[in-house]
Design a protein around this motif. Structure first.
Motif, mmCIF file in Angstrom:
data_model
loop_
_atom_site.group_PDB
_atom_site.id
_atom_site.type_symbol
_atom_site.label_atom_id
_atom_site.label_comp_id
_atom_site.label_asym_id
_atom_site.label_seq_id
_atom_site.Cartn_x
_atom_site.Cartn_y
_atom_site.Cartn_z
ATOM 1 N N SER A 170 23.676 -34.426 10.205
ATOM 2 C CA SER A 170 24.231 -35.154 9.061
ATOM 3 C C SER A 170 25.027 -34.250 8.132
ATOM 4 C CB SER A 170 23.107 -35.803 8.249
ATOM 5 O OG SER A 170 22.611 -36.955 8.866
ATOM 6 N N THR A 171 26.121 -34.772 7.626
ATOM 7 C CA THR A 171 26.735 -34.237 6.422
ATOM 8 C C THR A 171 25.933 -34.782 5.246
ATOM 9 O OG1 THR A 171 28.943 -34.180 7.404
ATOM 10 C CG2 THR A 171 28.799 -34.206 4.984
ATOM 11 N N ILE A 172 25.396 -33.915 4.433
ATOM 12 C CA ILE A 172 24.599 -34.373 3.296
ATOM 13 C C ILE A 172 25.549 -34.731 2.165
ATOM 14 C CG2 ILE A 172 22.781 -33.789 1.648
ATOM 15 C CD1 ILE A 172 21.664 -31.871 3.778
ATOM 16 N N LEU A 173 25.681 -36.023 1.938
ATOM 17 C CA LEU A 173 26.660 -36.537 0.989
ATOM 18 C C LEU A 173 26.142 -36.505 -0.442
ATOM 19 C CD1 LEU A 173 27.612 -39.681 3.096
ATOM 20 C CD2 LEU A 173 28.785 -37.463 3.071
ATOM 21 N N ARG A 174 24.848 -36.814 -0.582
ATOM 22 C CA ARG A 174 24.270 -36.940 -1.934
ATOM 23 C C ARG A 174 22.794 -36.579 -1.884
ATOM 24 N NH1 ARG A 174 21.851 -41.268 -5.043
ATOM 25 N NH2 ARG A 174 22.092 -42.761 -3.317
ATOM 26 N N ILE A 214 18.616 -27.209 0.217
ATOM 27 C CA ILE A 214 19.085 -28.129 1.247
ATOM 28 C C ILE A 214 20.573 -27.899 1.546
ATOM 29 C CG2 ILE A 214 19.504 -30.570 1.765
ATOM 30 C CD1 ILE A 214 16.572 -29.643 2.010
ATOM 31 N N LYS A 215 21.370 -27.679 0.492
ATOM 32 C CA LYS A 215 22.803 -27.446 0.699
ATOM 33 C C LYS A 215 23.064 -26.039 1.237
ATOM 34 C CE LYS A 215 25.698 -29.836 0.236
ATOM 35 N NZ LYS A 215 26.287 -30.858 1.157
ATOM 36 N N ARG A 222 26.457 -24.924 9.424
ATOM 37 C CA ARG A 222 27.831 -25.290 9.756
ATOM 38 C C ARG A 222 28.755 -24.084 9.889
ATOM 39 N NH1 ARG A 222 28.342 -30.524 9.695
ATOM 40 N NH2 ARG A 222 26.905 -31.812 8.490
ATOM 41 N N THR A 223 28.673 -23.168 8.932
ATOM 42 C CA THR A 223 29.672 -22.087 8.873
ATOM 43 C C THR A 223 29.048 -20.700 8.776
ATOM 44 O OG1 THR A 223 29.821 -22.109 6.439
ATOM 45 C CG2 THR A 223 31.235 -23.656 7.649
ATOM 46 N N GLY A 224 27.718 -20.630 8.675
ATOM 47 C CA GLY A 224 27.078 -19.328 8.515
ATOM 48 C C GLY A 224 26.994 -18.859 7.087
ATOM 49 N N ARG A 225 27.448 -19.677 6.132
ATOM 50 C CA ARG A 225 27.358 -19.309 4.712
ATOM 51 C C ARG A 225 26.874 -20.506 3.905
ATOM 52 N NH1 ARG A 225 31.529 -21.332 1.808
ATOM 53 N NH2 ARG A 225 31.053 -19.933 0.083
ATOM 54 N N PRO A 226 26.122 -20.266 2.822
ATOM 55 C CA PRO A 226 25.582 -21.382 2.034
ATOM 56 C C PRO A 226 26.665 -22.171 1.320
ATOM 57 C CG PRO A 226 25.186 -19.294 0.914
ATOM 58 C CD PRO A 226 25.732 -18.948 2.268
ATOM 59 N N ILE A 227 26.438 -23.468 1.168
ATOM 60 C CA ILE A 227 27.287 -24.305 0.321
ATOM 61 C C ILE A 227 26.793 -24.147 -1.104
ATOM 62 C CG2 ILE A 227 27.974 -26.673 -0.227
ATOM 63 C CD1 ILE A 227 27.552 -27.302 2.798
ATOM 64 N N LEU A 267 23.990 -33.571 -13.144
ATOM 65 C CA LEU A 267 24.813 -33.882 -11.979
ATOM 66 C C LEU A 267 25.467 -32.588 -11.518
ATOM 67 C CD1 LEU A 267 26.123 -36.047 -10.093
ATOM 68 C CD2 LEU A 267 27.986 -36.165 -11.760
ATOM 69 N N VAL A 268 25.219 -32.219 -10.259
ATOM 70 C CA VAL A 268 25.736 -30.981 -9.689
ATOM 71 C C VAL A 268 26.793 -31.304 -8.642
ATOM 72 C CG1 VAL A 268 25.149 -28.838 -8.489
ATOM 73 C CG2 VAL A 268 23.487 -29.895 -10.046
ATOM 74 N N ASP A 269 27.971 -30.700 -8.782
ATOM 75 C CA ASP A 269 29.028 -30.809 -7.769
ATOM 76 C C ASP A 269 28.976 -29.574 -6.876
ATOM 77 O OD1 ASP A 269 30.049 -33.147 -8.973
ATOM 78 O OD2 ASP A 269 31.273 -31.967 -10.350
ATOM 79 N N PHE A 270 29.026 -29.776 -5.572
ATOM 80 C CA PHE A 270 29.033 -28.669 -4.623
ATOM 81 C C PHE A 270 30.448 -28.429 -4.087
ATOM 82 C CE2 PHE A 270 24.620 -29.990 -4.631
ATOM 83 C CZ PHE A 270 23.936 -28.778 -4.631
ATOM 84 N N GLU A 271 30.650 -27.249 -3.526
ATOM 85 C CA GLU A 271 31.993 -26.860 -3.115
ATOM 86 C C GLU A 271 32.527 -27.692 -1.957
ATOM 87 O OE1 GLU A 271 32.076 -22.779 -1.823
ATOM 88 O OE2 GLU A 271 30.065 -22.908 -0.989
ATOM 89 N N ASP A 272 31.661 -28.398 -1.215
ATOM 90 C CA ASP A 272 32.138 -29.252 -0.134
ATOM 91 C C ASP A 272 32.432 -30.673 -0.602
ATOM 92 O OD1 ASP A 272 29.532 -30.093 -0.565
ATOM 93 O OD2 ASP A 272 29.039 -30.306 1.569
ATOM 94 N N GLY A 273 32.253 -30.953 -1.909
ATOM 95 C CA GLY A 273 32.518 -32.280 -2.458
ATOM 96 C C GLY A 273 31.289 -33.157 -2.579
ATOM 97 N N SER A 274 30.146 -32.713 -2.094
ATOM 98 C CA SER A 274 28.912 -33.486 -2.232
ATOM 99 C C SER A 274 28.338 -33.328 -3.634
ATOM 100 C CB SER A 274 27.883 -33.040 -1.187
ATOM 101 O OG SER A 274 27.566 -31.666 -1.350
#
Length: 402
Positions: A170-174, A214-215, A222-227, A267-274
């Protein structure tokens, strides 16, 4: 590190007690709790006797300087964390630090009755940014392992949630999460100068830490680095100041908050847009509520840490259960309840300390590390700034590349 890891505990209060109880539940790691030091030597001696700790030292400085100690486990009030971290790092000791990493407890030279009411949140934020930099530099220079005691990272329900997200791809959206109860009874919690903040700092650090974990893990898959988080928007309130509530009697919710909030939503915004929506309050009746939900593209999962329904009970009279522990922060034992069969295990404390001991022995980073500690505190104080100025705070200038 070869041989047994030798741990010294600083503090003799609540967190020291549950750390010692949880160390007893660790299996397979070579370690010993070698000493304990507390301001109240009598309490420290009583804990040492209860848990078989061989030595009781006079104070934190003596324990930190002791060559027979490899790891300093800080179970002390929030305002002591950073000073003791700096001392431990200077002595080359590995560090286990209860949350939060640190905070702002008043300007230098502030009087004992200093209040945070009206104090600029930008000044607090700037001080915490400097604090985070100093701690990071000290730990890295010393080359020691830093373990951030965020038990939600290790709680079995959240570990399972993380595995489900990984298995589903899953892409974790929220993410949604909360820690709430009817209020701390500790006197220090009413005052910013002692607690470093209100429910956002004392309670919301848990769902914040859980969401970050979780992120981070999704990014590593996915990429070897944390979101990483990149922005924060926050609201805080003192709900027990509502006039109609103040007029009510009797009160079943803790009151008396001086210059700290009893409610926060961030409310936290992550670098992948989630995004993550996280809440904490000292105004929830019915016992502690700890949960984290992940809404993925292929699966949805909720981790219910408290209440946990592994055991359910009913009694018409709470006195019938007087001799038996039910669950943290419940106001009454009457009616239906959710007795915790092993609260330490379900909240992650033994798994947390086992990872810490093993990481130090193996020379690796723990799951809950310095990056986690710094990001959580950054989000909290960015939250206070956001709430005060009613704006979104951009975190990107303050995130260290790690």
């Amino acid at each position: 590190m070869s041989g047994s890891v030798r741990i010294g505990i600083v503090g003799s209060g609540f967190s020291a007690h549950f750390h010692l109880a949880s160390y007893r539940k660790i299996h397979g790691a070579a370690f010993e709790v070698a000493a304990i030091a507390g301001r109240d030597r009598g309490k420290a001696a009583a804990l040492a006797a209860q848990y078989g700790v061989a030595r009781v030292l006079d104070d934190a400085d003596a324990l930190i300087a002791d060559p027979a100690i490899d790891v300093v486990d800080l179970c002390v009030p929030n305002h002591l964390h950073v000073p003791l971290i700096m001392k431990a790092a200077a002595h080359g000791k590995h560090i286990i630090c209860e949350k939060p990493l640190g905070g702002f407890f008043g300007p230098n030279g502030a009087p004992g009755d200093w209040s945070a009411e009206g104090f600029p949140r930008q000044a607090m934020f700037d001080a915490v940014i400097a604090q985070l930099g100093a701690v990071g530099e000290a730990v890295r220079k010393a080359g020691v392992t830093f373990c951030y005691a965020e038990n939600w990272v290790y709680a079995p329900p959240i570990a399972k949630l993380n595995r489900l997200m990984a298995a589903s791809g899953s892409t974790i959206l929220r993410i949604e999460g909360e820690e709430s109860h009817s209020g701390s009874h500790a006197a220090y919690s009413r005052h910013w100068r002692q607690a470093g903040g209100g429910s956002l700092l004392r309670l919301c650090v848990h769902p914040i830490g859980g969401a970050l974990h979780i992120k981070y893990e999704e990014g590593r898959r996915r990429t070897g680095r944390p979101i990483r988080p990149v922005a924060v928007t926050c609201q805080v309130a003192r709900l027990t100041d509502i006039a109609s509530f103040r007029a009510e009697e009797p009160k079943h919710i803790v009151t008396g908050w001086q210059d700290v909030e009893d409610y926060a939503s961030i409310l936290v915004d992550f670098e992948d847009g989630s995004v993550a929506q996280l809440t904490s309050t000292d105004t929830r009746l019915g016992g502690i509520r700890n949960f984290l939900s992940a809404y993925g593209s292929r699966a949805v999962a909720t981790a219910n840490i408290n209440p946990n329904t592994a055991c359910q009970a009913y009694t018409p009279d709470g006195s019938y259960f007087d001799s038996e522990y039910i669950v943290e922060k419940t106001e009454t034992k009457a009616g239906w309840s959710f007795p915790a069969p092993d609260e330490d295990m379900i909240t992650g404390y033994p798994a947390e300390l086992e990872d810490f001991v093993s990481s130090i022995a193996e020379g690796r980073a723990p799951k809950s590390d310095l990056m986690m500690a710094q990001d959580v505190l950054l989000l909290v104080y960015a939250g206070y700034l956001s709430a005060a100025e009613r704006r979104t705070v951009d975190l990107r200038p303050y995130l260290q590349a790690r």
